[in-house]
Write a protein that holds these residues in place. Sequence first.
Motif, mmCIF file in Angstrom:
data_model
loop_
_atom_site.group_PDB
_atom_site.id
_atom_site.type_symbol
_atom_site.label_atom_id
_atom_site.label_comp_id
_atom_site.label_asym_id
_atom_site.label_seq_id
_atom_site.Cartn_x
_atom_site.Cartn_y
_atom_site.Cartn_z
ATOM 1 N N CYS A 20 0.839 -1.198 0.000
ATOM 2 C CA CYS A 20 0.000 0.000 0.000
ATOM 3 C C CYS A 20 0.876 1.250 0.000
ATOM 4 O O CYS A 20 1.752 1.390 0.846
ATOM 5 N N LEU A 78 -4.086 11.027 -7.580
ATOM 6 C CA LEU A 78 -4.676 9.782 -7.120
ATOM 7 C C LEU A 78 -6.161 9.837 -7.480
ATOM 8 O O LEU A 78 -6.852 10.786 -7.114
ATOM 9 N N ASN A 80 -9.939 9.214 -7.172
ATOM 10 C CA ASN A 80 -10.821 8.975 -6.041
ATOM 11 C C ASN A 80 -11.584 7.670 -6.263
ATOM 12 O O ASN A 80 -12.006 7.374 -7.371
ATOM 13 N N SER A 81 -11.738 6.901 -5.205
ATOM 14 C CA SER A 81 -12.503 5.655 -5.247
ATOM 15 C C SER A 81 -12.949 5.304 -3.834
ATOM 16 O O SER A 81 -12.422 5.849 -2.861
ATOM 17 N N SER A 83 -12.149 2.901 -2.110
ATOM 18 C CA SER A 83 -11.090 2.236 -1.337
ATOM 19 C C SER A 83 -10.048 3.200 -0.774
ATOM 20 O O SER A 83 -9.149 2.774 -0.052
ATOM 21 N N ILE A 84 -10.157 4.497 -1.067
ATOM 22 C CA ILE A 84 -9.186 5.468 -0.555
ATOM 23 C C ILE A 84 -9.509 5.782 0.905
ATOM 24 O O ILE A 84 -10.597 6.240 1.227
ATOM 25 N N GLU A 85 -8.545 5.514 1.758
ATOM 26 C CA GLU A 85 -8.685 5.816 3.180
ATOM 27 C C GLU A 85 -7.868 7.056 3.500
ATOM 28 O O GLU A 85 -6.776 7.249 2.969
ATOM 29 N N TYR A 99 -13.189 7.429 5.187
ATOM 30 C CA TYR A 99 -13.185 7.070 3.776
ATOM 31 C C TYR A 99 -13.174 8.381 3.010
ATOM 32 O O TYR A 99 -14.063 9.217 3.194
ATOM 33 N N GLN A 136 -4.325 6.614 1.583
ATOM 34 C CA GLN A 136 -3.817 5.298 1.216
ATOM 35 C C GLN A 136 -4.917 4.559 0.474
ATOM 36 O O GLN A 136 -6.085 4.598 0.895
ATOM 37 N N ASP A 137 -4.547 3.909 -0.614
ATOM 38 C CA ASP A 137 -5.521 3.140 -1.376
ATOM 39 C C ASP A 137 -5.557 1.738 -0.799
ATOM 40 O O ASP A 137 -4.642 0.945 -0.998
ATOM 41 N N GLY A 139 -7.372 -0.651 -1.620
ATOM 42 C CA GLY A 139 -7.596 -1.603 -2.696
ATOM 43 C C GLY A 139 -8.598 -2.637 -2.329
ATOM 44 O O GLY A 139 -8.833 -3.620 -2.864
#
Length: 139
Positions: A20, A78, A80-81, A83-85, A99, A136-137, A139
């Motif tokens: 990560c 980066l 955006n999704s 899974s991005i914390e 999130y 951090q992604d 994933g």
Amino acid sequence: MKNLKNRLLAFGALLLIISCKTYTIPVESFREQMINETSENMKKVKANNPFFYSDIKYTSNNIKRIIVTDKDGKRTYLDNSPSIEMQVTHVNGKKYTFYFDTVVLENDTLKGGRARLIQGFTREIPLDSVVRIELQDGG
């Protein structure tokens, strides 16, 4: 055999943690990128729920790409999704996790979701009390 399974599981978890990438956003850059993201212009999102047969429903910000800094100090983007914390370090040293896609900035207060399964599980932090923002992604 059980010992081998435990070792493989621990090795897999270690690889996941190491792989990560962590990025930072200076607080002022975060403020500039989030200036128009408020509760009023969030969109409704559905995500697959791995535990139940119904979908998870929540509201998400409209940020497409986030300008971040990598570990070498280089500016990058980066996408955006869900899974991005985002981890925010408060002036008192406490760290809070959100999130990123649930985060908005209203009246210089950072508001965001801490969980997907429990609706309304949010936190609010005054942006002027934030000393570090990391992404951090997961994933």
